[in-house]
Design a protein around this motif. Structure first.
Motif, short mmCIF file in Angstrom:
data_model
loop_
_atom_site.label_atom_id
_atom_site.label_comp_id
_atom_site.label_asym_id
_atom_site.label_seq_id
_atom_site.Cartn_x
_atom_site.Cartn_y
_atom_site.Cartn_z
N UNK A 140 -95.62 50.08 -119.35
CA UNK A 140 -95.25 50.45 -120.74
C UNK A 140 -94.23 49.88 -121.35
N UNK A 166 -94.53 46.56 -123.34
CA UNK A 166 -95.49 46.97 -124.43
C UNK A 166 -95.29 45.54 -125.45
N UNK A 167 -94.21 45.26 -125.98
CA UNK A 167 -94.06 43.94 -126.71
C UNK A 167 -94.63 42.93 -126.23
N UNK A 168 -94.37 42.56 -125.00
CA UNK A 168 -94.96 41.44 -124.39
C UNK A 168 -96.38 41.48 -124.04
N UNK A 207 -98.57 42.81 -126.30
CA UNK A 207 -99.28 42.58 -127.51
C UNK A 207 -99.21 41.08 -127.84
N UNK A 208 -98.05 40.44 -127.38
CA UNK A 208 -98.00 38.80 -127.67
C UNK A 208 -98.71 38.42 -126.58
N UNK A 256 -102.24 38.49 -128.20
CA UNK A 256 -102.38 37.62 -129.41
C UNK A 256 -102.51 36.02 -128.81
N UNK A 295 -105.99 33.86 -129.35
CA UNK A 295 -106.02 32.49 -129.99
C UNK A 295 -106.59 31.81 -129.24
N UNK A 334 -99.26 27.74 -132.46
CA UNK A 334 -99.05 29.22 -133.17
C UNK A 334 -97.87 29.99 -132.32
#
Lengths: 408, 346, 281
Positions: free
Chosen positions: C134, C137-139, C141-142, C145, C149, C243
């Motif tokens: 946890x 978490x930011x990683x 979501x990256x 994404x 893509x 991107x």
């Protein structure tokens, strides 16, 4: 113009509008005339005030009670009414001990049933608990640690007959080396120093986003009382008061500490709840709130529009549409700003400097990374709320949160 | 392949170079302290004075016998203690660089500058053209003509300020504060603050007043009446409610508002008019002669108190606040006055 | 009446007594109230720095492009990249034109094997995203994404009957243009969000120069790196590459410079001046 252009142009226009409005707030806070009209009101004949405290966690309620009992509000004019749910007997025991030690000052209100979440608890207490007749009601949560002078600072705006609600700035009590609390600290600075204070300067209605606020009892009654049907009860009530002609006062000088777990699961729960609460308030007030208020309430929908726009731009790029390719690049960057604003980072940095912080601003690139998570959460929860027929307010921690708290 | 991989790493390294400060702050944070709540000064103008008092109690050595002498406080700060001969003070260029402790009643000569705090344990009278960093009086304190105070001044007894004085920072008294003419100050707090002789509020007699008829468009909002646009309340009128006016509000001579008032534009109380509660405006507040406000008098711009105008009462302290404040002769405030750009007695 | 007029203006002689606390430091207004000074001098600095930086960039642009041309030519063979180096003239408003270096090559289309490999890697990345603890978490979501893509690209190549609309040469040219735009827009963005802040002017100039130099070196490096990855990974990696590692690095680098600059000491503190509290007039 292609179909992609026709769809993406309004999306980009929304980003532009949000960005320009946000930039205006930054400039105003830094260089504009500053309004804190009740700042110097510290000598007065203070009215009676009652503090209502929905209680669940017996570990947190003790430190809050200690902080409230240490308040410099005049003796005999402040009553503390912890609201005790039958589902939390441990908290009830702690509070009954306080009632014995501080008779007349601490008067627990025992509910017969747990219904309607936090809003339901406040509604019941504000209508039936002892101390309800006080002209000023204050609301605190267990996670908050007010300073000695905070009660006076929250009550001061109510000498103004137009003020129906007032709230203070919330700052984290501890930060620590892990990333999330540091990001939340930066985000909190931005929300208070730029968002709330600049809106006050510009005579816009500030948003009550924290569970700590003060209320004029007459305003609460005129607005229909607390709602047990929303997950952002203070936010929704704030808009209801504003719609009823009451002013909401934000006291940037009044600061209250908040104890947070620093866990991502807890943050995601809270962010989700906040997004759902906004949509609930938007649906309720869409007919009577002003443009600025609607735009703010619709912030989670902006996240939905951004993601849908991004998907359209992606499809358009595969179709070879050059405008779609450029839009995709721009929207990819915007996805990393939770507010949908291209100057969110500048607001964060400016707010941190106003607070006297320096080195912590360097972690802005990591905040951008976290912004993607926030955008997704807001969009997901907003859509879920829009599509759900009815959603019961959920204030109990989920299993994921409890598990993470155990690990943390 | 290998050269390309090496180049890939080089690109990665170059790309990450500007992130080094961010990574360093992330892994070895230098700035983690949460904001400290600094609310202890709220509610007391005399906060700095009290701190000084506690400080001097801690560091002033318990001497054997009184007398005049110079020494060091327990934290190393130089001080001079004077019981008899005040003329020894500020002997070099009329400037006294030490903390001054006065044990007996004194009248200090004028044209002196005290760069550190002056602590008077007995009544103190200050000569003209005297400059203080800060002065604390345990008893009465009288500042002469054209005195200047830069940080704070406090007296447990009455504090009297001579004309043409400039008082920056906070001035306070536990008994009462009397201001001369052309005195400029920023923040003042005392049970009673008066320009000249203090007044008590004159209360209109309800029986002699006509009950006000609100305009048709007035709207009841909770516990007050809301009026869009300007509002003039006639003279000798009783308003048994609180009012919120989105324009200018003028309260006629001798009228009484039994609640509080708020105006989004200028708020004027005519002669002998009274607001029993608070008077709040987003613009300018003007109290004519003998007008009075029972509660807070707040303006986001200027406040003008006419002759013998009164805010608060002996049993109901209140605050007056505005960006600039003017006080005419006899203007009296029971409580506190705060003016961001300064208040002045005319 | 203004209390900043003679009655309260003691001049500098006693100003120190007024603004300094007991331990000698300048007393600042509470953080909830302080703002920043704004005057004609500051406006001139903001405008001057912005114009100077933009003018400097425009003046140095031919040199930058010449450096890129040289660098691309020197590196492409040494890195084993099968790229032709040419030139493309871009017409600008006002009758100006720019001769940009252009790298061209055949666009490798993904076969079944490449698509399968890409699918495996995407699924693995998603799996990693869900398994990360946890605190990362930011990683998570990256990675999700990027996986989304990449999945869209795989889907396109798997089912679309239309050809993929982008060639490697278009892509690389677009990436180079992105770098040019990033360099051109940096002084303007700084003018809006950095130059008005309370930092000494030469620090602002320094960070601007630093960012522009960094972009000037980063752009051709990114172009060559992406070329190599595309030639090896085929066109299926183009969207994720653009991107995730084309557009975003410029934004992240900008943020890094900006955040670093905003962490520098305040000019007001250095000059021991109290921050202003802007009141309503």
């Amino acid at each position: 113009m292609t179909i992609f252009g026709a769809i993406l142009l309004p999306v980009l226009a929304i980003v532009a509008v949000v960005t320009i409005r946000h930039y205006r707030l930054i400039l105003n806070r830094l260089f504009g005339a500053h309004r804190q009209p009740y700042l110097d009101l510290s000598t007065a004949t203070w009215p009676r005030a009652t503090v209502f405290i929905p209680c669940r966690d017996e570990k947190q309620i003790g430190p809050l009670m200690v902080a409230l009992l240490a308040s410099d509000y005049p003796e005999g004019l402040l009553t503390l009414v912890p609201i005790v749910d039958p589902a939390f007997p441990a908290a009830a025991k702690v509070l009954d001990d306080y009632a014995v030690r501080f008779p007349g000052k601490v008067v627990p209100f025992h509910r017969a049933r747990s219904e309607g979440g936090r809003g339901g608890a406040l509604r019941e207490a504000s209508e039936h608990a002892p101390g309800r007749e006080a002209p000023v009601h204050l609301v605190f949560d267990g996670a908050y640690r007010p300073g000695r002078g905070l009660i006076k600072q929250l009550v001061a705006p109510f000498f103004d007959p137009e003020v129906g609600g007032a709230f203070s700035r919330i700052v984290p009590a501890t930060i620590g080396p892990i990333l999330l609390p540091r990001l939340l600290d930066l985000a909190g600075s931005e929300a208070s120093q730029i968002g709330q204070q600049a809106r006050t300067n510009l005579d816009q209605t500030p948003e009550v986003t924290a569970p700590v606020m003060g209320l004029r009892r007459a305003a609460l009654e005129a607005a229909g009382g607390w709602s047990g049907e929303t997950e952002a009860e203070t936010l929704e009530l704030g808009y209801r008061l504003a719609a009823g002609g009451w002013a909401i006062a934000y006291q940037n000088r009044a600061e209250c500490h908040e104890v947070t777990s620093g866990a991502w699961a807890a943050y995601q729960e809270e962010a989700g709840r906040a997004a759902r609460g906004r949509i609930q308030a938007l649906l309720r007030h869409r007919g009577r709130a002003g443009f600025d208020a609607l735009l703010r309430l619709a912030r989670p929908l902006v996240a939905v529009v951004l993601i849908l726009g991004w998907l359209v731009a992606l499809a358009g790029s595969y179709a070879g549409d050059p405008f779609a390719v450029v839009s995709l690049a721009v929207l990819t960057i915007v996805l990393f700003s939770p507010l949908g604003s291209l100057v969110g980072f500048a607001a964060t940095a400016a707010a941190a400097r106003l607070d006297g912080h320096r080195a912590r601003v360097r972690i802005l690139p990591f905040q951008a990374l976290a912004g993607l998570a926030s955008t997704w959460l807001a969009a997901r929860e907003a859509l879920a709320q829009l599509l759900a027929k009815r959603r019961k307010p959920a204030r109990q921690p989920t299993r994921a949160v409890a598990a993470e708290n155990r690990v943390a | 392949m290998l050269p390309f991989l090496g180049f890939l790493l080089l690109t990665l390294g170059w790309g990450l170079l500007p992130l080094l400060p961010a990574i360093r702050e992330l892994l070895a944070p230098q700035d983690l302290t949460p904001l400290e709540l600094t609310d202890r000064s709220i509610g007391k103008i005399s906060y700095l004075a009290r701190n000084f008092r506690q400080y001097i109690d801690r560091v002033l050595p318990q001497e054997a016998g009184a007398g005049d002498y110079a020494a060091k406080l327990m934290d190393g700060t130089e001080f001079v203690r004077v019981t008899r001969r005040a003329e020894q003070l500020a002997s070099q260029g009329n400037v006294e660089p030490r903390v001054v402790v006065l044990d007996a009643p004194h009248s200090l000569p004028g044209d002196r500058t005290y760069l550190m705090e002056v602590y008077a344990r007995a009544p103190l009278t200050s000569g003209a053209e005297t400059n203080y960093r800060a002065v604390y009086g345990e008893k009465e304190l009288t500042l002469g003509d054209s005195n200047r105070v830069f940080r704070w001044a406090h007296a447990n007894g009455t504090l009297t300020v001579g004309p043409h004085s400039v008082l920056r920072g906070r001035i306070s008294s536990e008994t009462g504060l009397t201001l001369g003419a052309d005195v400029v100050f920023e923040r003042a707090g005392a049970p009673v603050i008066a320009f000249g002789k203090e007044r008590e509020p004159s209360l209109p007699s309800r029986a002699e007043l006509l009950t006000w008829n609100p305009p048709a468009a007035a709207q009841k909002v909770g516990d007050h009446l809301r009026v869009e646009g300007d509002l003039d309340i006639p003279k000798d009128t009783l308003v048994p409610a609180s009012l919120v006016v989105t324009g200018r509000l003028r309260i006629g001579a001798g009228s009484l508002v039994e609640g509080s008032v708020k105006a989004h534009r200028d708020l004027e109380l005519s002669e002998r008019a009274r607001v029993a509660g608070a008077a709040i405006t987003r613009a300018r507040l003007a109290l004519a002669e003998h007008a009075s406000v029972g509660g807070a008098a707040l303006a986001e711009r200027s406040v003008r108190m006419g002759r013998n105008a009164v805010v608060g009462g002996p049993a109901s302290p209140a605050s007056v606040a505005g960006v600039e404040i003017e006080l005419s002769e006899g203007a009296t405030v029971y409580g506190q006055i705060s003016a961001r750009r300064g208040a002045r007695t005319l | 009446m203004s209390a900043s007029s003679p009655a309260t203006h003691e001049g500098s002689r006693f100003e120190s007594l007024r603004i300094r606390g007991h331990q000698g430091g300048v007393i600042q207004p509470h953080r909830s109230m302080g703002g920043l000074p704004w005057d004609a001098r500051r406006l001139a600095t903001v405008a001057g720095l912005t114009l100077a930086a933009v003018a400097g960039y425009v003046a140095l642009l031919p040199g930058i492009l010449a450096m890129w041309r040289w660098g691309l030519d020197w590196a492409r063979g040494r890195l084993g990249l099968d790229l032709m180096l040419g030139e493309q003239t871009v017409l600008l408003p006002g009758g100006f034109s720019l001769r940009l270096p252009e790298l061209s090559t055949i666009t490798p289309q993904p076969g079944v094997g490449a698509l399968l490999l890409a699918t495996l890697i995407t699924v693995a990345a998603l799996g990693v995203a869900f398994k990360l603890p946890p605190r990362l978490t930011p990683l998570r979501y990256f990675l999700r994404l990027l996986a989304a893509i990449q999945a869209s690209a795989i889907l396109f190549f798997a089912v679309s009957i239309d050809p993929f609309p982008f060639r490697v040469s278009d892509y690389l040219f677009g990436l180079m243009s992105t770098g040019l735009v990033a360099m051109g827009i940096t002084p303007v963005l700084f003018g809006l969000v950095l130059y008005p802040m309370d930092l000494v002017w030469w620090r602002k100039a320094l960070v601007t120069a630093g960012a522009l130099v960094h972009f000037a070196v980063l752009t051709p490096m990114l172009v060559l790196t992406h070329a190599g990855l595309l030639l090896r990974g085929t066109a299926v990696v183009m969207p994720a590459l653009f991107l995730g590692f084309g557009v975003l690095p410029f934004a992240v680098v900008f943020l890094a410079f900006y955040g670093w600059a905003m962490s520098w000491p305040s000019e007001l503190e250095r000059r021991e001046v109290s921050a202003p509290v802007h009141s309503t007039r």
